[in-house]
Design a protein around this motif. Structure first.
Motif, PDB file in Angstrom:
ATOM      1  N   GLN A 294      -2.304   5.345  -3.417  1.00  0.00           N
ATOM      2  CA  GLN A 294      -3.046   4.179  -2.941  1.00  0.00           C
ATOM      3  C   GLN A 294      -4.547   4.440  -3.030  1.00  0.00           C
ATOM      4  O   GLN A 294      -5.316   3.572  -3.451  1.00  0.00           O
ATOM      5  CB  GLN A 294      -2.646   3.848  -1.500  1.00  0.00           C
ATOM      6  N   GLN A 295      -4.965   5.643  -2.649  1.00  0.00           N
ATOM      7  CA  GLN A 295      -6.375   6.012  -2.766  1.00  0.00           C
ATOM      8  C   GLN A 295      -6.837   5.950  -4.218  1.00  0.00           C
ATOM      9  O   GLN A 295      -7.936   5.470  -4.517  1.00  0.00           O
ATOM     10  CB  GLN A 295      -6.586   7.417  -2.214  1.00  0.00           C
ATOM     11  N   LEU A 296      -6.006   6.434  -5.139  1.00  0.00           N
ATOM     12  CA  LEU A 296      -6.337   6.403  -6.566  1.00  0.00           C
ATOM     13  C   LEU A 296      -6.583   4.963  -7.030  1.00  0.00           C
ATOM     14  O   LEU A 296      -7.574   4.683  -7.719  1.00  0.00           O
ATOM     15  CB  LEU A 296      -5.192   7.037  -7.371  1.00  0.00           C
ATOM     16  N   GLN A 297      -5.707   4.037  -6.629  1.00  0.00           N
ATOM     17  CA  GLN A 297      -5.870   2.637  -7.036  1.00  0.00           C
ATOM     18  C   GLN A 297      -7.128   2.027  -6.401  1.00  0.00           C
ATOM     19  O   GLN A 297      -7.809   1.202  -7.019  1.00  0.00           O
ATOM     20  CB  GLN A 297      -4.631   1.824  -6.633  1.00  0.00           C
ATOM     21  N   ILE A 298      -7.428   2.435  -5.188  1.00  0.00           N
ATOM     22  CA  ILE A 298      -8.620   1.923  -4.502  1.00  0.00           C
ATOM     23  C   ILE A 298      -9.889   2.451  -5.169  1.00  0.00           C
ATOM     24  O   ILE A 298     -10.871   1.718  -5.329  1.00  0.00           O
ATOM     25  CB  ILE A 298      -8.541   2.263  -2.999  1.00  0.00           C
ATOM     26  N   VAL A 299      -9.875   3.713  -5.577  1.00  0.00           N
ATOM     27  CA  VAL A 299     -11.035   4.261  -6.295  1.00  0.00           C
ATOM     28  C   VAL A 299     -11.234   3.519  -7.616  1.00  0.00           C
ATOM     29  O   VAL A 299     -12.371   3.196  -7.997  1.00  0.00           O
ATOM     30  CB  VAL A 299     -10.874   5.777  -6.516  1.00  0.00           C
ATOM     31  N   ARG A 300     -10.142   3.231  -8.308  1.00  0.00           N
ATOM     32  CA  ARG A 300     -10.256   2.455  -9.558  1.00  0.00           C
ATOM     33  C   ARG A 300     -10.862   1.078  -9.289  1.00  0.00           C
ATOM     34  O   ARG A 300     -11.705   0.598 -10.052  1.00  0.00           O
ATOM     35  CB  ARG A 300      -8.875   2.313 -10.198  1.00  0.00           C
ATOM     36  N   LYS A 301     -10.446   0.447  -8.207  1.00  0.00           N
ATOM     37  CA  LYS A 301     -10.985  -0.871  -7.846  1.00  0.00           C
ATOM     38  C   LYS A 301     -12.465  -0.766  -7.480  1.00  0.00           C
ATOM     39  O   LYS A 301     -13.281  -1.611  -7.865  1.00  0.00           O
ATOM     40  CB  LYS A 301     -10.189  -1.448  -6.678  1.00  0.00           C
ATOM     41  N   LEU A 302     -12.824   0.267  -6.735  1.00  0.00           N
ATOM     42  CA  LEU A 302     -14.218   0.514  -6.355  1.00  0.00           C
ATOM     43  C   LEU A 302     -15.101   0.622  -7.591  1.00  0.00           C
ATOM     44  O   LEU A 302     -16.172   0.000  -7.671  1.00  0.00           O
ATOM     45  CB  LEU A 302     -14.301   1.810  -5.532  1.00  0.00           C
ATOM     46  N   VAL A 303     -14.652   1.413  -8.545  1.00  0.00           N
ATOM     47  CA  VAL A 303     -15.414   1.640  -9.778  1.00  0.00           C
ATOM     48  C   VAL A 303     -15.574   0.338 -10.563  1.00  0.00           C
ATOM     49  O   VAL A 303     -16.658   0.024 -11.066  1.00  0.00           O
ATOM     50  CB  VAL A 303     -14.717   2.729 -10.628  1.00  0.00           C
ATOM     51  N   ALA A 304     -14.499  -0.450 -10.635  1.00  0.00           N
ATOM     52  CA  ALA A 304     -14.545  -1.709 -11.384  1.00  0.00           C
ATOM     53  C   ALA A 304     -15.484  -2.720 -10.708  1.00  0.00           C
ATOM     54  O   ALA A 304     -16.323  -3.349 -11.373  1.00  0.00           O
ATOM     55  CB  ALA A 304     -13.142  -2.291 -11.507  1.00  0.00           C
ATOM     56  N   LYS A 305     -15.369  -2.858  -9.390  1.00  0.00           N
ATOM     57  CA  LYS A 305     -16.139  -3.875  -8.685  1.00  0.00           C
ATOM     58  C   LYS A 305     -17.626  -3.532  -8.604  1.00  0.00           C
ATOM     59  O   LYS A 305     -18.474  -4.413  -8.598  1.00  0.00           O
ATOM     60  CB  LYS A 305     -15.580  -4.093  -7.275  1.00  0.00           C
TER      61      LYS A 305
END
Length: 282
Positions: free
Chosen positions: A154-165
């Motif tokens: 879940q943290q991995l997906q959130i980091v990916r979202k952080l980077v994209a946004k």
């Protein structure tokens, strides 16, 4: 091997003329290093000219003060492990004041709902703390590639979202879960377990593996009920949650959809120590 304790020192090293065109691999950790962390470092070493490892127990991602206090801090041992692997790895081990500059609070982030599932439900504010420290570290290190283990999927997906946004220029690389011989997912928290509890904790992966088998022919709800029933047979464990969720949205699976990727996510307590794990249900 030099351990950088301030962001200024680290940036001076990274900004040297001979380093400016080199690819930087980054492995952020909270220390108490184990083979899983070392595997991330090995991948970074293979794919980048420079590898940076951060060791920082981030206070803003703990919603339990006792958990923060008891989190293992083994910097000297960690540095020896890294030195044995490769003396050229740059270790950044800052103080809280170096990172937060006297303002130890987290920024509020919107991850399009990813933060409201599983860990987010049970650890309010946790992913604001994660986003705050990861964004700060990315701004300090400016890595080409950053490596995260899938144990914290879940943290991995959130980091990916952080980077994209936030349009951060870094490639996020997810790495497979590294497990002990028993199947227990490697975690710094494992060091707090007694010998008997650590041996008993192999049960977590055993039940996850059985859940994966059952998911082939059973509904998501049936599999969740199976896991809950299994843990009730083992009074040393307290199951906080087991959820089956879509990998992309992390939304709970109500009904299986063909060709959609799902994972089983789990959090359990043993000896008052919280362990998490997950498994692909392909």
């Amino acid at each position: 091997m030099h351990v950088f304790q301030t962001q200024k020192e680290l940036q001076i090293e990274l900004n040297k003329t001979e380093n400016q065109s080199k690819k930087i691999g980054f492995v952020p950790t909270m220390g108490a290093l184990h083979e899983g962390h070392l595997s991330l470092l090995e991948q970074s070493l293979a794919e980048n000219e420079i590898t940076v490892l951060s060791i920082f127990v981030n206070p803003t991602q703990f919603n339990n003060a006792d958990d923060l206090k008891k989190y293992p801090r083994t910097l000297e041992k960690d540095v020896k492990l890294v030195e044995k692997l490769n003396k050229k790895i740059l270790v950044y081990a800052p103080s809280v004041s170096d990172i937060y500059e006297g303002n130890t609070i987290s920024t509020s982030f919107d991850y399009d709902g990813l933060e409201n599932q599983m860990e987010g439900k049970h650890r309010p504010g946790h992913f604001d703390g994660v986003g705050t420290i990861v964004k700060k570290l990315f701004e300090i290190v400016k890595p080409t590639n950053a490596y995260f283990g899938e144990k914290d999927f879940q943290q991995l997906q959130i980091v990916r979202k952080l980077v994209a946004k936030h349009k951060i220029q870094v490639n996020i690389i997810g790495c497979e879960i590294f497990r002990e011989e028993s199947g227990l997912a490697m975690s710094s928290r494992n060091e707090r377990l007694s010998e008997s509890a650590r041996a008993e904790s192999k049960l977590i992966y055993q039940i996850l593996s059985q859940a994966k088998e059952k998911f082939v022919s059973k509904s998501a709800n049936d599999v969740v009920l199976f896991v809950e029933k299994e843990f009730k047979k083992h009074p040393n464990f307290t199951l906080e949650y087991f959820e089956i969720a879509a990998e992309d949205t992390l939304l709970t699976c109500k009904r299986k959809v063909k060709n959609k990727k799902y994972r089983g996510f789990i959090a359990v307590f043993i000896e008052n120590i919280r362990l998490i794990d997950n498994i692909s249900l392909k």
